[in-house]
Structures are given as structure tokens and as C-alpha cells.
Design a protein around this motif. Structure first.
Motif, PDB file in Angstrom:
ATOM      1  N   ASP A  56     -18.837  37.858 -48.042  1.00 16.06           N
ATOM      2  CA  ASP A  56     -17.281  37.204 -48.221  1.00 16.06           C
ATOM      3  C   ASP A  56     -16.694  38.177 -49.103  1.00 16.06           C
ATOM      4  O   ASP A  56     -17.054  38.120 -50.448  1.00 16.06           O
ATOM      5  N   TYR A 101      -6.825  35.648 -56.284  1.00 20.07           N
ATOM      6  CA  TYR A 101      -7.815  36.095 -55.400  1.00 20.07           C
ATOM      7  C   TYR A 101      -8.044  37.870 -55.868  1.00 20.07           C
ATOM      8  O   TYR A 101      -7.374  38.395 -56.352  1.00 20.07           O
ATOM      9  N   ARG A 153     -10.130  36.594 -44.514  1.00 19.90           N
ATOM     10  CA  ARG A 153     -11.437  36.285 -45.185  1.00 19.90           C
ATOM     11  C   ARG A 153     -12.395  36.276 -43.988  1.00 19.90           C
ATOM     12  O   ARG A 153     -13.383  36.740 -43.752  1.00 19.90           O
ATOM     13  N   ILE A 183     -13.603  38.538 -50.252  1.00 13.98           N
ATOM     14  CA  ILE A 183     -12.428  37.876 -50.778  1.00 13.98           C
ATOM     15  C   ILE A 183     -12.754  36.832 -51.743  1.00 13.98           C
ATOM     16  O   ILE A 183     -13.413  35.893 -51.210  1.00 13.98           O
ATOM     17  N   GLN A 184     -12.649  36.882 -52.739  1.00 16.29           N
ATOM     18  CA  GLN A 184     -13.060  35.951 -53.644  1.00 16.29           C
ATOM     19  C   GLN A 184     -11.912  35.125 -54.354  1.00 16.29           C
ATOM     20  O   GLN A 184     -10.749  35.682 -54.615  1.00 16.29           O
ATOM     21  N   ILE A 212      -4.944  34.297 -46.211  1.00 16.58           N
ATOM     22  CA  ILE A 212      -6.055  34.738 -47.009  1.00 16.58           C
ATOM     23  C   ILE A 212      -7.328  34.304 -46.042  1.00 16.58           C
ATOM     24  O   ILE A 212      -8.533  34.979 -46.030  1.00 16.58           O
ATOM     25  N   LYS A 213      -7.138  33.142 -45.894  1.00 19.12           N
ATOM     26  CA  LYS A 213      -8.282  32.108 -44.943  1.00 19.12           C
ATOM     27  C   LYS A 213      -8.667  32.939 -43.874  1.00 19.12           C
ATOM     28  O   LYS A 213      -9.675  33.346 -43.408  1.00 19.12           O
TER      29      LYS A 213
END
Length: 224
Positions: free
Chosen positions: A208, A218, A197, A210-211, A193-194
Motif C-alpha cells: 500500500d 496523503y 491506491r 499511498i498512506q 486516491i482510492k
């Protein structure tokens, strides 16, 4: 081909009324009044969408929603007379695509179902935000700017993009991530995910998309 809708509702008159309204559209309704009968039926018949009451005899709607999400991404709209915000949040975090509070008009329910289905069937292309996915090239596109993704990154983003704004737990994102069914942990998901993102930030002008939702998982949030 007509869509099939599973209506899980223990108020028989209400269930029949909803079924009559859906018959007037392009949906074929099936009714279940007891929560204990739902899981096997869903696995066998694979409906296009599920209208799921929260309070049921047998297995309750929250448990059913959570169980269904372990094996299916079928759109689920939860129906309840309970309007407490915690119940609403819990239902959506467990994988519901929408939440309808009683009392309601059958026309409203039909409209909400159609809205969810249009979103799911939109081939993950949201024109108003300029976002789309190209599975043949493993590419994410934002306002004409492309970013190449790994296969795993693409599958994660596709899962999120199928239901924008819906919260996915790490466990839900792990499902079908690798073709060889290897075991992955939360740290692996967070790492993917990092990286994903960062790629989306680079092509979206710093947005941004993806929260992280603390304690939940997420979600993908696209700009209006």
C-alpha cells in the motif's frame, strides 16, 4: 545553468555565511531578512529552492511556507532553533521538503539542499524501489509491472512522487488537477486516491504505497 537559492534568514551574519558556502557550489544565493518581502520575490523570480527560517520579522516561516504552497512546488527547507516535534510535524505537513535544526554547519545545509534537489530533479524514477512514471503513456511502473492511469490519476501520483514521504493536503492535491480549473471537493480527491491506491497495490505485490495521514492528507511511501 546554476541553480538559484533564496535564503530567508534574519540573522544577517548567518545568512551571509550560508550565501558564501552556496557560492562555492553551483548555486546563486539571494538573501531576504524580512518575511514580508518573500512572497512577491518568489512569484517574480521563481527560485530553484528556498531555505526558510521559521522565526522571522514580519511574516513567519510557517505562514510563508503555507502561502508558497498555494502557487508553487519549489523545494522548501525550513530552518529553526525550535526542535519541538509538533513544530517539526507542522512544518512538514504544510509542504516543507526538509527541516534543519540550529545549530548546524553550513556544509550540512549545502548537503541537505543538494539531497532535496537530486530527489526533485530525478524525473520521478526511483531505481532502488523499482518505481517510475511514464508520462507519455500515462503509466506507472513497479518492478517492470505496468498500470495504466487516467490523466487525473497520473497527475495526482506525479504530485505525490515528486516528494516521496511528504504529506500533501487535499487542497494541495486539488491544484492543477484539471486543465479547465473546475471546482473539486474533498470527496472527489478521496475517490481518485482510492482508485489510484488499488492500482498501485495490484502492481506492487500488495504494497500500500499511498498512506492516509489522519487530519493531514496523503503521502507516497516507497519501499527501501
Amino acid at each position: 545553468m546554476a541553480n538559484s537559492i533564496l535564503i530567508v534568514e534574519d540573522e544577517i551574519k548567518l545568512a551571509n555565511l550560508l550565501a558564501d558556502y552556496f557560492k562555492l557550489t553551483d548555486y546563486i544565493p539571494h538573501l531576504i531578512h524580512d518575511g514580508n518581502q518573500v512572497i512577491e520575490w518568489v512569484k517574480t523570480h521563481q527560485p530553484s529552492v528556498i531555505l526558510l527560517d521559521l522565526m522571522l520579522p514580519g511574516t513567519d516561516g510557517i505562514t510563508l511556507c503555507k502561502t508558497i504552497r498555494t502557487f508553487s512546488d519549489v523545494p522548501i527547507l525550513m530552518v529553526t532553533a525550535k526542535v519541538d516535534e509538533l513544530d517539526r510535524l507542522l512544518g512538514l505537513e504544510l509542504g516543507a521538503d526538509d527541516y534543519i535544526c540550529k545549530p548546524f554547519s553550513p556544509r550540512e545545509v549545502v548537503a541537505r539542499v543538494k539531497t532535496v534537489m537530486r530527489r526533485v530533479q530525478s524525473n520521478i524514477a526511483i531505481d532502488s524501489s523499482g518505481f517510475s512514471l511514464d508520462e507519455s503513456r500515462l503509466v506507472a511502473v513497479f518492478d517492470g509491472t505496468e498500470s495504466s492511469l487516467t490523466s487525473v490519476e497520473f497527475q495526482l501520483l506525479k504530485r505525490l512522487a515528486n516528494n516521496p514521504s511528504r504529506i500533501f493536503t487535499r487542497e494541495q492535491l486539488m491544484q492543477n488537477m484539471y486543465s479547465d480549473d473546475r471546482i473539486v471537493n474533498n470527496r472527489t480527491i478521496d475517490s481518485h486516491i482510492k482508485k489510484l491506491r488499488k492500482k498501485l497495490i495490484d502492481i506492487s505485490g500488495g504494497e500500500d504505497l499511498i498512506q492516509s495521514v489522519y487530519g493531514a492528507g496523503y503521502r507516497l511511501v516507497l519501499p527501501e
